[in-house]
Write a protein that holds these residues in place. Sequence first.
Motif, PDB file in Angstrom:
ATOM      1  N   LEU A  36      93.076  20.719  22.416  1.00  0.00           N
ATOM      2  CA  LEU A  36      92.731  20.716  20.997  1.00  0.00           C
ATOM      3  C   LEU A  36      91.247  20.440  20.801  1.00  0.00           C
ATOM      4  CD1 LEU A  36      95.711  18.443  19.849  1.00  0.00           C
ATOM      5  CD2 LEU A  36      95.731  20.927  20.210  1.00  0.00           C
ATOM      6  N   GLU A  37      90.739  20.888  19.688  1.00  0.00           N
ATOM      7  CA  GLU A  37      89.373  20.531  19.336  1.00  0.00           C
ATOM      8  C   GLU A  37      89.263  19.023  19.190  1.00  0.00           C
ATOM      9  OE1 GLU A  37      86.687  22.464  19.118  1.00  0.00           O
ATOM     10  OE2 GLU A  37      87.942  24.152  19.782  1.00  0.00           O
ATOM     11  N   ALA A  38      88.189  18.464  19.685  1.00  0.00           N
ATOM     12  CA  ALA A  38      87.998  17.017  19.598  1.00  0.00           C
ATOM     13  C   ALA A  38      88.075  16.567  18.144  1.00  0.00           C
ATOM     14  CB  ALA A  38      86.658  16.614  20.203  1.00  0.00           C
ATOM     15  N   LEU A  49      87.784  22.213  32.533  1.00  0.00           N
ATOM     16  CA  LEU A  49      88.716  23.335  32.507  1.00  0.00           C
ATOM     17  C   LEU A  49      88.352  24.314  33.623  1.00  0.00           C
ATOM     18  CD1 LEU A  49      88.766  23.866  28.630  1.00  0.00           C
ATOM     19  CD2 LEU A  49      90.116  22.269  30.014  1.00  0.00           C
ATOM     20  N   GLU A  50      89.027  25.445  33.676  1.00  0.00           N
ATOM     21  CA  GLU A  50      88.774  26.388  34.761  1.00  0.00           C
ATOM     22  C   GLU A  50      87.403  27.045  34.673  1.00  0.00           C
ATOM     23  OE1 GLU A  50      92.436  28.654  36.372  1.00  0.00           O
ATOM     24  OE2 GLU A  50      92.880  28.288  34.261  1.00  0.00           O
ATOM     25  N   ASP A  51      86.904  27.252  33.462  1.00  0.00           N
ATOM     26  CA  ASP A  51      85.654  27.989  33.325  1.00  0.00           C
ATOM     27  C   ASP A  51      84.595  27.266  32.503  1.00  0.00           C
ATOM     28  OD1 ASP A  51      86.949  28.152  30.919  1.00  0.00           O
ATOM     29  OD2 ASP A  51      86.907  30.334  30.771  1.00  0.00           O
ATOM     30  N   GLU A  52      84.892  26.043  32.058  1.00  0.00           N
ATOM     31  CA  GLU A  52      83.908  25.298  31.282  1.00  0.00           C
ATOM     32  C   GLU A  52      84.298  23.826  31.227  1.00  0.00           C
ATOM     33  OE1 GLU A  52      83.824  26.005  27.053  1.00  0.00           O
ATOM     34  OE2 GLU A  52      85.955  26.526  26.999  1.00  0.00           O
ATOM     35  N   VAL A  53      83.300  23.001  30.913  1.00  0.00           N
ATOM     36  CA  VAL A  53      83.546  21.597  30.596  1.00  0.00           C
ATOM     37  C   VAL A  53      83.452  21.476  29.084  1.00  0.00           C
ATOM     38  CG1 VAL A  53      82.797  19.218  30.898  1.00  0.00           C
ATOM     39  CG2 VAL A  53      82.587  20.842  32.794  1.00  0.00           C
ATOM     40  N   LYS A  54      84.536  21.062  28.470  1.00  0.00           N
ATOM     41  CA  LYS A  54      84.637  21.107  27.015  1.00  0.00           C
ATOM     42  C   LYS A  54      85.081  19.760  26.473  1.00  0.00           C
ATOM     43  CE  LYS A  54      87.166  23.492  23.324  1.00  0.00           C
ATOM     44  NZ  LYS A  54      88.186  24.537  23.015  1.00  0.00           N
ATOM     45  N   LYS A  55      84.380  19.279  25.445  1.00  0.00           N
ATOM     46  CA  LYS A  55      84.840  18.072  24.766  1.00  0.00           C
ATOM     47  C   LYS A  55      86.078  18.447  23.959  1.00  0.00           C
ATOM     48  CE  LYS A  55      82.001  14.925  23.609  1.00  0.00           C
ATOM     49  NZ  LYS A  55      80.922  14.121  22.988  1.00  0.00           N
ATOM     50  N   ALA A  56      87.174  17.737  24.204  1.00  0.00           N
ATOM     51  CA  ALA A  56      88.444  18.138  23.622  1.00  0.00           C
ATOM     52  C   ALA A  56      89.393  16.959  23.535  1.00  0.00           C
ATOM     53  CB  ALA A  56      89.080  19.257  24.456  1.00  0.00           C
ATOM     54  N   ASP A  57      90.499  17.172  22.834  1.00  0.00           N
ATOM     55  CA  ASP A  57      91.639  16.265  22.852  1.00  0.00           C
ATOM     56  C   ASP A  57      92.739  16.973  23.650  1.00  0.00           C
ATOM     57  OD1 ASP A  57      90.157  14.682  21.176  1.00  0.00           O
ATOM     58  OD2 ASP A  57      91.400  15.008  19.395  1.00  0.00           O
ATOM     59  N   ILE A  58      93.268  16.312  24.657  1.00  0.00           N
ATOM     60  CA  ILE A  58      94.276  16.913  25.515  1.00  0.00           C
ATOM     61  C   ILE A  58      95.636  16.312  25.167  1.00  0.00           C
ATOM     62  CG2 ILE A  58      95.008  17.375  27.876  1.00  0.00           C
ATOM     63  CD1 ILE A  58      92.327  18.643  27.127  1.00  0.00           C
TER      64      ILE A  58
END
Length: 450
Positions: free
Chosen positions: A34-36, A14-23
């Motif tokens: 979305l939250e993973a 993402l723009e300000d972090e690397v986040k485990k997620a559902d896109i």
Amino acid sequence: MEYDLLIKNVNAVLEDEVKKADIAVFNEKIAGILEAGTKAEARKVIDGTGRYLLPGGIDTHSHFFEPGPDYREDVYHGTQAAAMGGFTTVMDMPNTDPPVDDEANYEKKKNRFSERAHVDFFLWGAALPGKLDHIPRLKEAGVSVFKAFTTYAGETYPYSESCQIYEGMKKVREVNGIYAVHAENENIIAELRKRYETHPWSPKLHDRARPWYGELAAINEAAFWSGITKCPLHICHMSIPEGAELVNKMRTFGADITVETCPHYLLCNYEDLADAGTFAMVNPPIRSRERMDRLWRYVADGSINYMGTDHAPYTREDKHPRNLWDAPGGGPNIDIAIPMVLEEGIRNRGLDFLQMAEFFSTNAAKRFGLYPKKGVIRTGADADFILMDMDRPWIYTRKNSFSKTRETGFPYEGRRIRCHVEATIVRGKIVYREGRITTEAGYGRLAGHN
């Protein structure tokens, strides 16, 4: 709701972090981050476990030679190669035959891309001596970046001298555009070619004949006229750290200058390619290992804003004329640049994914008016992604490229790479996955337009 596409359990950059997620994707847009593990329905699901999802690459400098000679790279093949390499938007240069120097030539080229492109596209216009009055009409047609050469670029694309650069920038400033330059000093190049062309061509001698100070002199002059005219300036394919240092000084005085470099300046040097022959010829030249290493410092601190491939895959016949000094400068890059530079930046140079995403995508989108529609993973943006496996070793060969010309003599042939583009997604549709192009020609759309 039912989404069109769901990429699950992925490391989203993402723009300000690397986040485990559902896109989640719906109607070509990012509909949710979305939250993973969130329960959601989708027509198509991709398991992104262990993968990284980056915003789709924006190539700020590509050459598809169309219109031009039929045997060279074209839009149909070149945009497939772009998708293979993780680029979702390409910016094609105006020095085709004919050049994009008036509205009619722009419309012809736009129509060809609309019919044949597999990824989205953005077309530059020409700032040619004697044709500067065409700039306002080109701007009305949709062009916002206008390119000039400060050195010889062929009979159909005259280069610009001092007064023409000044007049061109004034005209571009009037229409709120961006003036771009291929920055090498013609006088220096012409004089040094006389000195060296009686010797056998080599990458090291090419560097001497088109030296770093010839590039720096041209950057300096373009920056000077930019300051006088207040015209935004883009420096194409910069090869020298001294250029970044100069631009940084000019920026302290308020200069509006952005800088592009290329993968070959970050990964190649004339010491390592001493035996590559004219397949290693690019303009500006590949520099020394020391300059290559120093250039990375300015990628790391953001002084160099973005990466253009300068993709120009000439044939063996092109690269081996009777006099090697007459060989065209250029080589293939678009299908391999992101994996190689991402691997080098992350594994060997200490950069992080946020920096690399800015370098490959976000900064270009901001400069060229595509942000936040493109260049970023955020809700509401175009669903342009690279799904990347950072630990999947493979061997690169041009034989497997989607390019029209698959000559294997260029650098990178046989290189072992761990970073692998698993899929390229443009506006929510998978265009490339696991060695296959999965959309028809004409899917690509003019970027910034509906």
